[in-house]
Write an enzyme that holds these catalytic residues in place. Structure first.
Site, short mmCIF file in Angstrom:
data_model
loop_
_atom_site.label_atom_id
_atom_site.label_comp_id
_atom_site.label_asym_id
_atom_site.label_seq_id
_atom_site.Cartn_x
_atom_site.Cartn_y
_atom_site.Cartn_z
N HIS A 1 0.85 -1.19 0.00
CA HIS A 1 0.00 0.00 0.00
C HIS A 1 0.88 1.23 0.00
O HIS A 1 1.94 1.23 0.62
CB HIS A 1 -0.92 0.02 1.23
CG HIS A 1 -2.06 0.96 1.07
ND1 HIS A 1 -1.97 2.29 1.40
CD2 HIS A 1 -3.30 0.76 0.56
CE1 HIS A 1 -3.12 2.87 1.11
NE2 HIS A 1 -3.94 1.99 0.61
N ASP B 1 -7.80 -5.71 -0.05
CA ASP B 1 -8.24 -6.50 -1.19
C ASP B 1 -7.87 -7.97 -1.08
O ASP B 1 -8.42 -8.82 -1.78
CB ASP B 1 -7.64 -5.93 -2.49
CG ASP B 1 -8.25 -4.58 -2.81
OD1 ASP B 1 -9.45 -4.42 -2.58
OD2 ASP B 1 -7.52 -3.70 -3.28
N1 CMC Z 1 4.43 -7.43 -4.96
C1 CMC Z 1 5.79 -7.36 -5.11
N2 CMC Z 1 6.53 -6.26 -4.95
C2 CMC Z 1 5.88 -5.13 -4.63
C3 CMC Z 1 4.48 -5.10 -4.45
C4 CMC Z 1 3.76 -6.30 -4.62
N3 CMC Z 1 2.42 -6.32 -4.45
N4 CMC Z 1 4.09 -3.84 -4.13
C5 CMC Z 1 5.21 -3.09 -4.12
N5 CMC Z 1 6.30 -3.87 -4.41
C6 CMC Z 1 7.69 -3.44 -4.43
C7 CMC Z 1 8.00 -2.64 -5.68
O1 CMC Z 1 8.51 -3.47 -6.71
C8 CMC Z 1 9.05 -1.67 -5.17
O2 CMC Z 1 10.28 -2.34 -5.10
P1 CMC Z 1 11.66 -1.51 -5.36
O3 CMC Z 1 11.74 -0.51 -4.27
O4 CMC Z 1 12.71 -2.56 -5.29
O5 CMC Z 1 11.52 -0.90 -6.72
C9 CMC Z 1 8.61 -1.37 -3.74
O6 CMC Z 1 7.86 -2.53 -3.33
C10 CMC Z 1 7.72 -0.13 -3.59
O7 CMC Z 1 6.66 -0.24 -4.52
P2 CMC Z 1 6.01 0.99 -5.28
O8 CMC Z 1 5.37 0.52 -6.54
O9 CMC Z 1 6.98 2.12 -5.38
O10 CMC Z 1 4.89 1.38 -4.21
P3 CMC Z 1 3.63 2.28 -4.50
O11 CMC Z 1 3.35 2.96 -3.23
O12 CMC Z 1 3.83 3.15 -5.69
O13 CMC Z 1 2.47 1.22 -4.85
C11 CMC Z 1 0.71 -0.31 -4.66
C12 CMC Z 1 1.50 0.80 -3.97
C13 CMC Z 1 -0.51 -0.66 -3.80
C14 CMC Z 1 0.19 0.20 -6.01
C15 CMC Z 1 1.60 -1.55 -4.85
O14 CMC Z 1 2.02 -2.05 -3.60
C16 CMC Z 1 0.93 -2.65 -5.66
O15 CMC Z 1 0.98 -2.62 -6.90
N6 CMC Z 1 0.27 -3.66 -4.98
C17 CMC Z 1 -0.49 -4.69 -5.65
C18 CMC Z 1 -1.85 -4.14 -6.07
C19 CMC Z 1 -2.78 -3.98 -4.90
O16 CMC Z 1 -2.96 -4.89 -4.08
N7 CMC Z 1 -3.45 -2.80 -4.85
C20 CMC Z 1 -4.48 -2.52 -3.85
C21 CMC Z 1 -4.11 -1.42 -2.91
S1 CMC Z 1 -5.23 -1.37 -1.48
C22 CMC Z 1 -6.80 -0.97 -2.14
C23 CMC Z 1 -6.88 0.46 -2.58
O17 CMC Z 1 -7.02 1.33 -1.69
O18 CMC Z 1 -6.82 0.72 -3.77
#
Ligand code: CMC
Length: 431
Positions: free
Chosen positions: A308, A366
């Protein structure tokens, strides 16, 4: 808000600029950069808005480090235990918990708007019969502005109020209709003797040929799912609603924009994607393969339902949802189907694995909601529509807050331009 007493100093090429520091009720101070461009001729750069507050709000507060979520100051855990969805809707919309009289009045107003104009039925029939319910919802909610001309004047507080009530009342009807349409069953009219969540289950699962009795435990679980999704401050879809609304667009168009944004798998679409991932993994012995893929920088695969942007300790909604999942599965006698086994083992491994622990990636809301919704009999395609109908009250509360603020201006971010500098138009033969 009280006048700022603290300032931050920014120095550019030896020249200093004093920037006011604003202090919120809760959370870190905020540097007010509104006059920065006019005074210093620079912009700030923050793609993804990780360090930028886009607005002032009194509705929802999240402390990502503590894993805390407050609606109008009330902790989500207390609301999940003691309140119910429509009461939370009132709280989000009007800022205070209702008295008994106010609650009865609000429930009556919402109930009186649950039907959609009969012509909306014709509008539905223009969609392909197997359309994804989210695709249908984006279209139908956007089209509401063509059906309800009498609540489109955003400068009239009464129009804003009627549009808000209409949307809270009609979204479950529209989501259920989108579902019925996608499976070729007749639309089911709302039954106003049922409560909000029970009525939604009725519209989704009853058919004219048989009696359908709403299971009160499932209705309670549905109510809780709705409550946990009701608002989440300035997430992507809410920011979309605010940005669309900042131009003066009508509320139905703004909520349709929010639904479109929510559909993405990084946001509300994650509940569908998560359950599909669990099914794709299939058996517990295949989990290591998927964990490996999730860690691989060259593989776009992510563990859906994990991580998240704001919560870096745990997602408090996920905690409540997990308890609810245990309750519902127990009630339905689902103890160890393959999907559940995979989910439990995946959760265990990810919570211990160094990659997930060090990046603070925890199961989010989720991860568990899909498990409950599947157990209730919903297909995965309905998971995001249920998120959308639950979040409608949050979107509309945020929209009302913004439109009612006399200092509100159109949202217009700037950019860091890295394209070609000036060049002369060449003749086609010279290209
Ligand atoms: N699986 C594997 N690696 C992950 C994941 C994941 N689900 N989420 C983040 N990472 C890694 C990412 O690769 C990055 O690694 P590095 O620093 O080495 O590049 C690090 O963690 C930080 O990730 P980010 O993409 O910069 O984080 P963000 O804050 O931009 O993204 C997120 C948040 C929710 C979009 C992301 O965690 C994700 O894609 N999760 C899966 C989709 C999901 O479950 N979304 C629902 C969110 S809760 C419901 C809502 O409110 O929408």
């Amino acid at each position: 808000m009280a006048a700022p007493t603290k300032t931050a100093t920014l120095t550019i090429d030896g020249k200093s600029y004093e920037l006011p520091l604003l202090s919120p009720t809760l959370g870190p101070d905020v540097v007010d950069i509104r006059k920065l461009y006019a005074e210093a001729d620079v912009f700030t750069y923050d793609p993804g808005f990780t360090s930028t507050a886009s607005c002032e709000s009194t509705i929802t507060y999240i402390d990502g480090d503590k894993g805390e979520l407050l609606y109008r100051g009330y902790p989500i855990e207390q609301l999940a235990e003691k309140s119910h969805y429509l009461e939370v809707c009132y709280l989000l919309l009007y800022g205070e918990l209702p008295t008994q009289t106010q609650m009865v009045d609000f429930e009556t107003r919402v109930t009186r708007h649950t039907m959609v104009h009969e012509q909306v039925h014709n509008f539905f029939r223009g969609f392909r019969r197997d359309s994804h319910p989210m695709a249908t919802m984006v279209g139908v909610v956007g089209a509401l502005s063509a059906f309800y001309h009498d609540s489109l004047d955003i400068n009239d507080p009464w129009h804003r109020e009627v549009a808000a009530i209409r949307m809270i009342a009609k979204l479950p009807t529209i989501a259920a209709m989108a579902y019925k349409y996608s499976i070729g069953q007749p639309f089911v009219y709302p039954k106003n003797s049922l409560d909000y969540a029970g009525n939604f289950l009725h519209m989704c699962f009853s058919v004219p040929a048989e009696d359908y009795v709403v299971n009160p435990i499932l209705a309670k679980a549905m109510d809780r799912i709705m409550m946990l999704h009701a608002d989440h401050e300035q997430n992507a879809s809410t920011s979309t609603v605010r940005l669309a609304g900042s131009s003066g667009a009508n509320p139905f168009a703004c909520i349709a924009a929010g639904i479109a944004c929510l559909w993405g798998p990084a946001h509300g679409g994650a509940n569908q994607a998560c359950l599909e991932m669990l099914r794709e993994i299939g058996t517990v012995d295949r989990i290591p393969e998927y964990i490996k893929k999730a860690k691989d920088k060259d593989d776009p695969f992510r563990l859906m339902g994990f991580g998240h942007r704001v919560y870096k300790n745990f997602d408090p909604r996920a905690k409540v949802m997990k308890e609810s999942a245990d309750e519902v599965l127990g009630l339905l006698g689902i103890h160890n189907n393959e999907t559940l086994k995979v989910a439990k083992e995946l959760e265990r491994i990810a919570l211990e694995d160094d990659y997930f622990v060090s990046k603070k990636l925890y199961p989010n809301v989720d991860f568990y909601s899909g498990i409950i919704l599947e157990a209730m009999g919903f297909p995965t395609s309905m998971f995001t529509p249920i998120f959308a109908l639950s979040r409608t009250v949050g979107w509309i509360s945020q929209w009302k807050e913004m439109v009612g603020d006399p200092t509100q201006r159109i949202g217009r971010p700037r950019q860091l331009y890295v394209g070609a500098a000036h060049r002369n138009y060449p003749d086609v033969a010279a290209r």
